[in-house]
Write a protein that holds these residues in place. Structure first.
Motif, PDB file in Angstrom:
ATOM      1  N   LYS A 142      60.755 137.682   6.477  1.00 25.36           N
ATOM      2  CA  LYS A 142      61.621 138.103   5.378  1.00 25.36           C
ATOM      3  C   LYS A 142      60.710 138.710   4.326  1.00 25.36           C
ATOM      4  O   LYS A 142      59.739 138.083   3.900  1.00 25.36           O
ATOM      5  N   ASN A 145      64.692 141.977   6.709  1.00 25.22           N
ATOM      6  CA  ASN A 145      64.531 140.871   7.662  1.00 25.22           C
ATOM      7  C   ASN A 145      64.252 141.486   9.024  1.00 25.22           C
ATOM      8  O   ASN A 145      64.893 142.461   9.416  1.00 25.22           O
ATOM      9  N   THR A 146      63.309 140.906   9.737  1.00 24.62           N
ATOM     10  CA  THR A 146      62.978 141.413  11.061  1.00 24.62           C
ATOM     11  C   THR A 146      62.517 140.270  11.960  1.00 24.62           C
ATOM     12  O   THR A 146      62.098 139.222  11.482  1.00 24.62           O
ATOM     13  N   GLY A 148      65.038 142.872  15.995  1.00 21.88           N
ATOM     14  CA  GLY A 148      66.047 143.447  15.121  1.00 21.88           C
ATOM     15  C   GLY A 148      65.509 143.631  13.729  1.00 21.88           C
ATOM     16  O   GLY A 148      64.577 142.947  13.307  1.00 21.88           O
ATOM     17  N   SER A 177      67.021 144.316   9.671  1.00 21.45           N
ATOM     18  CA  SER A 177      68.157 144.504   8.774  1.00 21.45           C
ATOM     19  C   SER A 177      67.624 144.828   7.384  1.00 21.45           C
ATOM     20  O   SER A 177      66.619 144.286   6.940  1.00 21.45           O
ATOM     21  N   GLY A 226      70.647 143.081   4.403  1.00 19.41           N
ATOM     22  CA  GLY A 226      71.640 142.349   5.170  1.00 19.41           C
ATOM     23  C   GLY A 226      72.416 143.182   6.171  1.00 19.41           C
ATOM     24  O   GLY A 226      73.246 142.652   6.904  1.00 19.41           O
ATOM     25  N   VAL A 227      72.143 144.483   6.235  1.00 17.73           N
ATOM     26  CA  VAL A 227      72.852 145.366   7.166  1.00 17.73           C
ATOM     27  C   VAL A 227      71.944 145.649   8.356  1.00 17.73           C
ATOM     28  O   VAL A 227      70.848 146.198   8.181  1.00 17.73           O
ATOM     29  N   PRO A 228      72.364 145.273   9.583  1.00 14.01           N
ATOM     30  CA  PRO A 228      71.516 145.520  10.757  1.00 14.01           C
ATOM     31  C   PRO A 228      71.317 147.019  10.999  1.00 14.01           C
ATOM     32  O   PRO A 228      72.243 147.812  10.882  1.00 14.01           O
ATOM     33  N   ILE A 229      70.089 147.370  11.364  1.00 15.38           N
ATOM     34  CA  ILE A 229      69.752 148.752  11.698  1.00 15.38           C
ATOM     35  C   ILE A 229      70.029 148.945  13.190  1.00 15.38           C
ATOM     36  O   ILE A 229      69.588 148.138  14.009  1.00 15.38           O
TER      37      ILE A 229
END
Length: 86
Positions: free
Chosen positions: A30, A50-51, A69, A71, A74-77
């Protein structure tokens, strides 16, 4: 996990921006990334990222690290945007 985070904690400025969490075959990070004031988008704001990294040994006992992943705020890429990083 404690040792890695304690190394990060030695630098107070860095410690406020990064935290790492470990579980089975996964390392999660984070991060809070400050955006420069002269950047054209979101100038002066803090970007929250976040990854996760999948970490394991393959059949030949070589280390494999794969991006699980990412984000932003808070929005996932989408995986397609990550390209060859996975």
């Amino acid at each position: 996990e404690k040792e890695v985070n304690s190394m990060i904690g030695r630098n107070p400025d860095f410690a406020r921006r990064v935290a790492i969490d470990f579980s089975d075959n996964l390392a999660s990070a984070k991060m809070l990334i400050p955006i420069p004031d002269d950047f054209p988008i979101m100038a002066g704001e803090i970007l929250r990222v976040n990854t996760g990294l999948d970490i394991h040994l393959d059949a030949n006992r070589r280390p494999v690290v794969a991006l699980v992943g990412v984000s932003l705020m808070g929005v996932p890429i989408p995986n397609a945007w990550l390209g060859n990083m996975k």
